[in-house]
Design an enzyme around this catalytic site. Structure first.
Site, short mmCIF file in Angstrom:
data_model
loop_
_atom_site.label_atom_id
_atom_site.label_comp_id
_atom_site.label_asym_id
_atom_site.label_seq_id
_atom_site.Cartn_x
_atom_site.Cartn_y
_atom_site.Cartn_z
N GLU A 45 -10.31 17.35 20.01
CA GLU A 45 -10.82 18.15 21.13
C GLU A 45 -11.98 19.03 20.65
O GLU A 45 -11.88 19.64 19.60
CB GLU A 45 -9.68 19.01 21.69
CG GLU A 45 -10.05 19.77 22.93
CD GLU A 45 -10.78 18.89 23.93
OE1 GLU A 45 -10.20 17.90 24.40
OE2 GLU A 45 -11.95 19.18 24.24
N LYS B 183 -14.19 15.53 13.53
CA LYS B 183 -13.76 16.82 14.09
C LYS B 183 -13.94 17.94 13.06
O LYS B 183 -14.51 19.00 13.34
CB LYS B 183 -12.30 16.72 14.54
CG LYS B 183 -11.69 18.02 14.99
CD LYS B 183 -12.38 18.62 16.20
CE LYS B 183 -12.02 20.08 16.34
NZ LYS B 183 -12.72 20.75 17.43
N CYS C 45 -9.91 28.22 14.42
CA CYS C 45 -10.22 26.91 13.84
C CYS C 45 -11.31 26.87 12.77
O CYS C 45 -11.16 26.12 11.81
CB CYS C 45 -10.55 25.93 14.95
SG CYS C 45 -9.08 25.59 15.94
P1 NAD Z 1 -1.57 26.94 19.98
O1 NAD Z 1 -0.88 27.64 18.88
O2 NAD Z 1 -2.19 27.72 21.10
O3 NAD Z 1 -0.54 25.92 20.68
C1 NAD Z 1 0.30 25.06 19.98
C2 NAD Z 1 1.64 24.99 20.71
O4 NAD Z 1 2.43 23.98 20.09
C3 NAD Z 1 2.47 26.28 20.65
O5 NAD Z 1 2.74 26.74 21.97
C4 NAD Z 1 3.76 25.86 19.91
O6 NAD Z 1 4.91 26.50 20.39
C5 NAD Z 1 3.80 24.38 20.18
N1 NAD Z 1 4.61 23.62 19.22
C6 NAD Z 1 4.58 23.67 17.87
N2 NAD Z 1 5.45 22.78 17.33
C7 NAD Z 1 6.04 22.15 18.37
C8 NAD Z 1 7.01 21.11 18.47
N3 NAD Z 1 7.53 20.55 17.37
N4 NAD Z 1 7.40 20.72 19.68
C9 NAD Z 1 6.87 21.27 20.80
N5 NAD Z 1 5.94 22.24 20.78
C10 NAD Z 1 5.52 22.67 19.57
O7 NAD Z 1 -2.66 25.99 19.31
P2 NAD Z 1 -4.04 25.47 19.93
O8 NAD Z 1 -5.08 26.52 19.81
O9 NAD Z 1 -3.77 24.85 21.25
O10 NAD Z 1 -4.42 24.35 18.88
C11 NAD Z 1 -3.71 23.13 18.82
C12 NAD Z 1 -4.50 22.15 17.95
O11 NAD Z 1 -5.78 21.90 18.56
C13 NAD Z 1 -4.80 22.65 16.55
O12 NAD Z 1 -4.74 21.56 15.67
C14 NAD Z 1 -6.23 23.15 16.65
O13 NAD Z 1 -6.90 23.07 15.41
C15 NAD Z 1 -6.83 22.19 17.64
N6 NAD Z 1 -7.97 22.70 18.41
C16 NAD Z 1 -7.94 23.97 18.92
C17 NAD Z 1 -8.99 24.43 19.70
C18 NAD Z 1 -9.00 25.81 20.28
O14 NAD Z 1 -10.01 26.20 20.85
N7 NAD Z 1 -7.93 26.59 20.19
C19 NAD Z 1 -10.05 23.56 19.99
C20 NAD Z 1 -10.04 22.28 19.47
C21 NAD Z 1 -8.98 21.86 18.69
C1 UGA Z 2 -15.06 26.22 18.14
C2 UGA Z 2 -16.03 25.08 18.45
O1 UGA Z 2 -17.19 25.62 19.09
C3 UGA Z 2 -15.38 24.04 19.34
O2 UGA Z 2 -16.26 22.94 19.54
C4 UGA Z 2 -14.09 23.56 18.68
O3 UGA Z 2 -13.43 22.63 19.52
C5 UGA Z 2 -13.19 24.74 18.41
O4 UGA Z 2 -13.88 25.70 17.57
C6 UGA Z 2 -11.93 24.38 17.67
O5 UGA Z 2 -11.86 23.35 17.04
O6 UGA Z 2 -11.05 25.22 17.75
P1 UGA Z 2 -14.19 28.38 19.42
O7 UGA Z 2 -13.73 28.80 18.07
O8 UGA Z 2 -13.23 28.41 20.54
O9 UGA Z 2 -14.76 26.88 19.37
O10 UGA Z 2 -15.44 29.27 19.87
P2 UGA Z 2 -16.98 29.31 19.40
O11 UGA Z 2 -17.81 29.50 20.59
O12 UGA Z 2 -17.32 28.18 18.52
O13 UGA Z 2 -17.04 30.66 18.56
C7 UGA Z 2 -16.41 30.78 17.30
C8 UGA Z 2 -16.78 32.10 16.66
O14 UGA Z 2 -18.15 32.09 16.26
C9 UGA Z 2 -16.64 33.31 17.59
O15 UGA Z 2 -16.15 34.40 16.86
C10 UGA Z 2 -18.05 33.56 18.06
O16 UGA Z 2 -18.27 34.88 18.45
C11 UGA Z 2 -18.82 33.22 16.80
N1 UGA Z 2 -20.23 32.83 17.05
C12 UGA Z 2 -20.51 31.73 17.81
C13 UGA Z 2 -21.25 33.57 16.48
O17 UGA Z 2 -21.02 34.57 15.77
N2 UGA Z 2 -22.55 33.18 16.69
C14 UGA Z 2 -22.87 32.09 17.44
O18 UGA Z 2 -24.09 31.79 17.58
C15 UGA Z 2 -21.83 31.35 18.01
#
Ligand code: NAD
Ligand code: UGA
Length: 459
Positions: free
Chosen positions: A162, A217, A273
């Site tokens: 994602e 990713k 992340c």
């Molecule tokens: P999160 O902590 O918000 O959510 C994860 C959920 O999974 C929690 O609610 C937890 O209770 C649940 N969980 C854990 N183990 C479980 C199990 N065995 N059965 C059922 N539920 C279970 O995490 P997130 O931010 O949604 O991130 C999830 C993944 O996506 C990570 O690998 C992260 O790196 C990736 N990712 C996150 C973002 C982001 O913006 N947060 C963007 C892209 C990718």
């Molecule tokens: C980031 C990536 O942008 C997503 O594509 C990815 O899916 C995600 O991580 C993930 O894998 O979790 P996110 O962390 O939600 O998304 O937000 P960003 O907009 O990337 O910002 C990350 C951090 O960088 C924030 O603290 C933001 O304030 C900072 N940032 C961003 C800066 O300091 N300068 C910039 O120009 C941009």
């Protein structure tokens, strides 16, 4: 395979919004999001959508439209696995805090638990989709677990990372730059491509092998974070040379080979992340003995830590080398605007450093509660919970947070901060009244005209 029912394990920042958008665009598919966290599922099911566990602009409206029709939230994990043809694994993959790879590698225990659970429960063939961010070659481990069930159930594993960013998750999901699907089975890949195809043009759906997808990713996040560390490195040089980092960013960003995005200098990147994924990349490179590669990417994190640290140090030295007993008002605690997520927020580390110097901190963030601020600091284990709650408090309004403060530290770029009555804030603060703008959000000359001593990043 024709997919009529989808299960997503993990109702977090990715699982919730992603599945809500899939459900909205595929009204004939039943989507069930499951989680072990009862409280989180209850919040997703709250009849008042302003109480959803995640704040994302546009999310509540989509949940309201689809919930109870073809989108469901539940803790009945086995039931949802059993009835679905496609299962997304969207659980957290934090940095390991113990054992081999501590502080670097991704902790895959939650992913493995999901794979074992799917193996135990599945009676019919399934497509298992890695949505969580995983180290390259994790699909092999999942496949190995699923291939040793002793039953003749067939599993196809796909990687579908994602790319949404928090705060713009719904827009990113509705209009993605690309959707990436890595896999071996063409039939499984097309089943997933069809689901996205209901709103994403097929040309934007990339098909690759599993390992390219997994590694893309980590690489995407490493490149994005690297741009921020690059401009932050230049910000320090700007401060010494009277160059202005925002002007430099604009000038280089107009080069179409560089581009304007992700060049905003700041107090340092946060979020769940960037750091985790780069540490993981560094760990993987080291595990293949690629020291130069590992060192190169590690520097992105080192620079980011330096940027947070020097922001705090600069605040202390400007306040006559001591913040002991002084009130510092923080505007913002979330790691960026338009989210209630605080994971790895720069604010946490800057606050911790100032608290070590016995500052007293009052925080206002439009979406973050006092209890979240306390738990973020308590998690660092730097001092007792009692001490933290004595030294730092969340405030109900920005004016409360800044009243009688010696300095304002702007930690998050919330738009509303620009609209405050800064003259009123100035009259209520101790003099000289300092602003440390960690986001270059306010207008320097306006603030100086009011009377503030204004310091920003890279200017
Ligand atoms: P999160 O902590 O918000 O959510 C994860 C959920 O999974 C929690 O609610 C937890 O209770 C649940 N969980 C854990 N183990 C479980 C199990 N065995 N059965 C059922 N539920 C279970 O995490 P997130 O931010 O949604 O991130 C999830 C993944 O996506 C990570 O690998 C992260 O790196 C990736 N990712 C996150 C973002 C982001 O913006 N947060 C963007 C892209 C990718
Ligand atoms: C980031 C990536 O942008 C997503 O594509 C990815 O899916 C995600 O991580 C993930 O894998 O979790 P996110 O962390 O939600 O998304 O937000 P960003 O907009 O990337 O910002 C990350 C951090 O960088 C924030 O603290 C933001 O304030 C900072 N940032 C961003 C800066 O300091 N300068 C910039 O120009 C941009």
């Amino acid at each position: 395979m024709k997919v009529t029912k989808i299960c997503c394990i993990g109702a977090g920042y990715v699982g919730g919004p992603t599945m809500a958008v899939i459900a909205k665009n595929n009204p004939n598919i039943k989507v069930t999001i499951v989680d072990i966290n009862q409280e989180r599922i209850d919040a997703w099911n709250d009849s008042d959508v302003s109480n959803l566990p995640i704040y994302e602009p546009g999310l509540a409206e989509i949940v309201e439209e689809t919930r109870g029709k073809n989108l469901f939230f539940s803790t009945e994990i086995n039931k949802a696995i059993d009835e679905s043809e496609m299962i997304f694994i969207s659980v957290n993959t934090p940095t390991k805090t113990y054992g081999k790879g501590k502080g670097m590698a991704a902790d895959l225990k939650y992913v493995e638990l999901c794979a074992r659970n799917i193996a135990k429960v599945a009676q019919t063939d399934k497509i298992v989709v890695e949505k969580s961010t995983l180290p390259v070659r994790t699909a092999q481990a999942i496949k190995s677990i699923l291939d040793h069930t002793g039953s003749d159930v067939k599993f196809d594993i796909l990687s579908n990372p994602e790319f949404l960013a928090e705060g713009t998750a719904i827009q990113d999901l509705l209009n993605p730059d690309r959707v990436l699907i890595g896999g071996e089975s063409e039939d499984a890949i097309e089943s997933l491509a069809n689901i996205y195809g209901s709103w994403v043009p097929q040309a934007q759906i990339l098909r690759t092998n599993v390992w390219s997808s997994e590694l893309s990713k980590l690489t995407a996040n490493a490149f994005l974070a690297q741009r921020i560390s690059s401009i932050n490195a230049i910000s320090e040089l700007c401060e010494k040379t009277e160059a202005n980092v925002d002007e430099v960013a604009k000038a280089i960003g107009m080069d179409s080979r560089i581009g304007p995005k992700f060049l905003k200098s700041s107090v340092g990147f946060g979020g769940s992340c960037f750091q985790k994924d780069i540490l993981n990349l560094v760990y993987i490179a080291r595990s293949y003995n690629l020291q130069a590669v590992a060192d190169y990417w590690e520097q992105v994190i080192i620079l980011n830590d330096h940027q947070k640290r020097r922001f705090a140090d600069n605040l202390i030295s400007t306040l006559y080398n001591t913040v002991s007993g002084k009130k510092i008002g923080f505007l913002g605690w979330a790691f960026k605007k338009d989210t209630n997520d605080t994971r790895e927020s720069a604010a946490i580390y800057v606050a911790d450093h100032l608290l070590n110097e016995q500052a007293s901190i009052a925080v206002y963030d439009p979406k973050v509660s006092d209890s979240k601020i306390q738990s973020d600091l308590n998690y660092l284990n730097t001092r007792s919970e009692e001490e933290n709650s004595k030294l730092i408090q969340g405030s109900a309004t920005p004016y409360d947070a800044l009243k009688d403060a010696h300095a304002v530290a702007i930690m998050t770029e919330w738009d509303e901060f620009k609209t405050y009555d800064w003259k009123k804030i100035y009259t209520q603060m101790k003099k000289p009244a300092f602003i440390f703008d960690g986001r270059n959000l306010l207008d320097k000359s306006t603030m100086e005209k009011i009377g503030f001593e204004y310091t920003s990043i890279g200017q």
